[in-house]
Motif scaffolding. Structure first.
Motif, PDB file in Angstrom:
ATOM      1  N   GLU A 128       4.333  12.386   4.600  1.00 10.36           N
ATOM      2  CA  GLU A 128       2.869  12.439   4.537  1.00 10.36           C
ATOM      3  C   GLU A 128       2.267  11.042   4.370  1.00 10.36           C
ATOM      4  OE1 GLU A 128       0.607  13.558   0.798  1.00 10.36           O
ATOM      5  OE2 GLU A 128       0.365  15.392   1.972  1.00 10.36           O
ATOM      6  N   THR A 129       2.866  10.236   3.508  1.00 10.68           N
ATOM      7  CA  THR A 129       2.359   8.884   3.267  1.00 10.68           C
ATOM      8  C   THR A 129       2.569   8.004   4.489  1.00 10.68           C
ATOM      9  OG1 THR A 129       2.947   9.158   0.931  1.00 10.68           O
ATOM     10  CG2 THR A 129       2.373   6.946   1.649  1.00 10.68           C
ATOM     11  N   GLY A 130       3.664   8.241   5.210  1.00 10.35           N
ATOM     12  CA  GLY A 130       3.904   7.490   6.444  1.00 10.35           C
ATOM     13  C   GLY A 130       2.825   7.740   7.477  1.00 10.35           C
ATOM     14  N   ARG A 131       2.428   8.983   7.648  1.00 15.56           N
ATOM     15  CA  ARG A 131       1.347   9.303   8.588  1.00 15.56           C
ATOM     16  C   ARG A 131       0.023   8.701   8.109  1.00 15.56           C
ATOM     17  NH1 ARG A 131       2.018  13.321  12.552  1.00 15.56           N
ATOM     18  NH2 ARG A 131       4.208  13.259  13.192  1.00 15.56           N
ATOM     19  N   ASP A 132      -0.199   8.734   6.807  1.00 18.08           N
ATOM     20  CA  ASP A 132      -1.433   8.161   6.271  1.00 18.08           C
ATOM     21  C   ASP A 132      -1.445   6.639   6.424  1.00 18.08           C
ATOM     22  OD1 ASP A 132      -2.334  10.669   5.641  1.00 18.08           O
ATOM     23  OD2 ASP A 132      -1.859  10.529   3.501  1.00 18.08           O
ATOM     24  N   LEU A 133      -0.263   6.027   6.382  1.00 12.05           N
ATOM     25  CA  LEU A 133      -0.185   4.584   6.602  1.00 12.05           C
ATOM     26  C   LEU A 133      -0.667   4.227   8.009  1.00 12.05           C
ATOM     27  CD1 LEU A 133       0.639   1.694   5.870  1.00 12.05           C
ATOM     28  CD2 LEU A 133       2.981   2.270   6.558  1.00 12.05           C
ATOM     29  N   GLU A 134      -0.352   5.074   8.977  1.00  9.30           N
ATOM     30  CA  GLU A 134      -0.823   4.823  10.343  1.00  9.30           C
ATOM     31  C   GLU A 134      -2.345   4.784  10.394  1.00  9.30           C
ATOM     32  OE1 GLU A 134       2.947   6.926  12.706  1.00  9.30           O
ATOM     33  OE2 GLU A 134       0.950   7.819  12.780  1.00  9.30           O
ATOM     34  N   GLU A 135      -2.976   5.714   9.707  1.00 12.26           N
ATOM     35  CA  GLU A 135      -4.441   5.751   9.696  1.00 12.26           C
ATOM     36  C   GLU A 135      -5.010   4.553   8.934  1.00 12.26           C
ATOM     37  OE1 GLU A 135      -6.173   7.935  11.453  1.00 12.26           O
ATOM     38  OE2 GLU A 135      -4.251   8.780  12.116  1.00 12.26           O
ATOM     39  N   TRP A 193       0.842  -1.201   0.000  1.00 11.11           N
ATOM     40  CA  TRP A 193       0.000   0.000   0.000  1.00 11.11           C
ATOM     41  C   TRP A 193       0.875   1.249   0.000  1.00 11.11           C
ATOM     42  CZ3 TRP A 193      -0.506   4.273   3.106  1.00 11.11           C
ATOM     43  CH2 TRP A 193      -1.653   5.063   2.920  1.00 11.11           C
ATOM     44  N   PHE A 194       1.906   1.245   0.821  1.00 14.03           N
ATOM     45  CA  PHE A 194       2.801   2.397   0.933  1.00 14.03           C
ATOM     46  C   PHE A 194       3.453   2.684  -0.419  1.00 14.03           C
ATOM     47  CE2 PHE A 194       6.693   4.607   2.237  1.00 14.03           C
ATOM     48  CZ  PHE A 194       6.204   5.495   3.162  1.00 14.03           C
ATOM     49  N   ASN A 195       3.933   1.640  -1.084  1.00 12.77           N
ATOM     50  CA  ASN A 195       4.583   1.802  -2.384  1.00 12.77           C
ATOM     51  C   ASN A 195       3.605   2.361  -3.425  1.00 12.77           C
ATOM     52  OD1 ASN A 195       6.425   1.525  -4.577  1.00 12.77           O
ATOM     53  ND2 ASN A 195       5.568  -0.475  -5.040  1.00 12.77           N
ATOM     54  N   GLU A 196       2.403   1.823  -3.454  1.00 10.09           N
ATOM     55  CA  GLU A 196       1.400   2.298  -4.415  1.00 10.09           C
ATOM     56  C   GLU A 196       1.089   3.776  -4.197  1.00 10.09           C
ATOM     57  OE1 GLU A 196      -1.920  -0.268  -3.913  1.00 10.09           O
ATOM     58  OE2 GLU A 196      -0.922  -2.025  -4.781  1.00 10.09           O
ATOM     59  N   GLU A 197       0.950   4.157  -2.928  1.00 14.56           N
ATOM     60  CA  GLU A 197       0.628   5.553  -2.625  1.00 14.56           C
ATOM     61  C   GLU A 197       1.774   6.490  -2.981  1.00 14.56           C
ATOM     62  OE1 GLU A 197      -2.206   7.181  -1.399  1.00 14.56           O
ATOM     63  OE2 GLU A 197      -3.089   5.288  -2.074  1.00 14.56           O
ATOM     64  N   VAL A 198       2.986   6.075  -2.663  1.00 10.38           N
ATOM     65  CA  VAL A 198       4.157   6.901  -2.948  1.00 10.38           C
ATOM     66  C   VAL A 198       4.312   7.095  -4.454  1.00 10.38           C
ATOM     67  CG1 VAL A 198       6.686   6.870  -2.956  1.00 10.38           C
ATOM     68  CG2 VAL A 198       5.446   6.453  -0.822  1.00 10.38           C
ATOM     69  N   GLN A 199       4.129   6.029  -5.224  1.00 11.24           N
ATOM     70  CA  GLN A 199       4.237   6.158  -6.683  1.00 11.24           C
ATOM     71  C   GLN A 199       3.154   7.093  -7.225  1.00 11.24           C
ATOM     72  OE1 GLN A 199       5.280   2.933  -9.326  1.00 11.24           O
ATOM     73  NE2 GLN A 199       5.423   1.515  -7.604  1.00 11.24           N
ATOM     74  N   LYS A 200       1.937   6.940  -6.708  1.00 11.74           N
ATOM     75  CA  LYS A 200       0.829   7.779  -7.173  1.00 11.74           C
ATOM     76  C   LYS A 200       1.068   9.247  -6.835  1.00 11.74           C
ATOM     77  CE  LYS A 200      -3.066   7.377  -4.968  1.00 11.74           C
ATOM     78  NZ  LYS A 200      -4.337   6.792  -4.473  1.00 11.74           N
TER      79      LYS A 200
END
Length: 358
Positions: free
Chosen positions: A282-289, A60-67
């Motif tokens: 930002e994506t790291g914080r969103d990963l927590e949620e 999920w983290f990788n997909e979000e970071v790429q997007k």
């Protein structure tokens, strides 16, 4: 005549400076454009199987970071400890053999013992019949500037940037491989050989109730249980379900409150363009949620699914039994604080939040 000559010389100098400035600006624009077009690949390592929630979070983290980076930043993941054992992941990251790790607090404690704070028993409020009580309390601590955020901040001085302190599961409880060996009172744990994920806290906690703890790598757990090397383990339910471990009982005493930090070396983080740094944070914080929401959803029926699919019985302790376990293991707090003085302020913050959320 002299005045005209002076004005001509000044005009010529201005033209030269403007031209130079223009060239500088062009170079800056070119460099910025090159950085904007350049692609970056970060190598991430972790020791968990691809079927586990831990790996799904990395995907999920990788997909979000790429997007979010329009494809400029990509995370290349090596799972199942294929590049190195779990206890070598953080040192390898600092040495440049990897860029990122998705570790656990139990393993990170070998890098900095402050992470063993999360191994303390009964660290957060919990209700055996309502998982949200525990998850709410734990999240409040992780979000606290004097709690989880401060622990993450301590790592930067050691060359590590913590991007996320997500929870991939609920609390770690005692499980056994024998359906007749159900853990109820502290006395019922005496003599048991229990697998722990590493670090001194869990083993010392088990000693307080007469059991012994031993560290065994995750891939070796099924064989260790089947051959009687251990009688059970301290582990989390969603991981047990996903990994199909041969376990028969679970007793709901929160002996460990793992966090699963996603980390990047400060050297690698600082080498990235500022906009990509911001995307990672930002994506790291969103990963927590994202992780918190997923754990709550999957945790609603995991005990029922464990029983229906694998025959695992869950024991729900009484209030009296919970107090007996708290009394039997409370000495671990003073013991840990003596060896790790920095933990005192975090223990106080955890207690403050517990009281506030009762």
């Amino acid at each position: 005549m002299k005045r005209r000559l002076l004005l001509l010389l000044v005009a010529m100098a201005l033209l030269v400076l403007t031209a130079c400035g223009g060239e500088d600006e062009k170079e800056k624009v070119a460099v910025n454009k090159e950085n904007a077009d350049k692609g970056y690949v970060l190598r991430l390592v972790h020791s968990h199987p691809q079927a586990s929630m831990h790996h799904k979070y990395v995907e999920w983290f990788n997909e979000e970071v790429q997007k979010r980076s329009n494809g400029r930043l990509k995370i290349e993941t090596y799972s199942d400890g294929q590049l190195m054992p779990s206890d070598q992941e953080i040192p390898a990251m600092l040495q440049g053999q990897a860029d990122m790790v998705h570790s656990s607090s139990a393993i990170a404690g070998s890098f900095d013992p402050i992470w063993h704070f999360f191994d303390l028993p009964f660290l957060f409020n919990y209700d055996p019949n309502d998982n949200d009580v525990y998850l709410d309390n734990k999240k409040a601590f992780i979000d606290s500037e004097n709690g989880g955020r401060k622990i993450a901040g301590l790592m930067e001085a050691k060359g590590v940037k913590v991007l996320s302190m997500s929870s991939t599961d609920m609390y770690g409880t005692i499980w056994t491989g024998d359906e007749k060996r159900v853990i109820t009172s502290p006395e019922s744990a005496k003599g048991l050989k229990i697998r722990v994920p590493g670090g001194p806290i869990a083993s010392e906690t088990l000693k307080l109730v007469g059991a012994s703890g031993t560290s065994i790598p995750g891939p070796e757990l099924p064989t260790a249980l089947q051959q009687g090397v251990v009688d059970g383990m301290v582990i989390v339910p969603l991981y047990v379900y996903d990994s199909k471990l041969p376990i028969k009982t679970q007793s709901l005493y929160p002996l460990i409150s793992y966090v699963m930090p996603v980390m990047i070396s400060m050297d690698k983080f600082n080498s990235l363009p500022k906009d990509l740094q911001e995307i990672l944070v930002e994506t790291g914080r969103d990963l927590e949620e994202y992780a918190d929401k997923l754990v709550r959803e999957k945790g609603k029926d995991v005990f029922e699914k464990l029983e229906n699919d694998y025959g695992v019985k869950t024991y729900y302790p009484t209030d009296e039994e919970i107090e007996d376990w708290k009394d039997a293991t409370k000495g671990m707090y003073d013991s840990y604080a003596k060896t790790e003085p920095r933990a005192v302020e975090f223990i106080e913050e955890a207690e403050r939040i517990k009281e506030e959320m009762k």
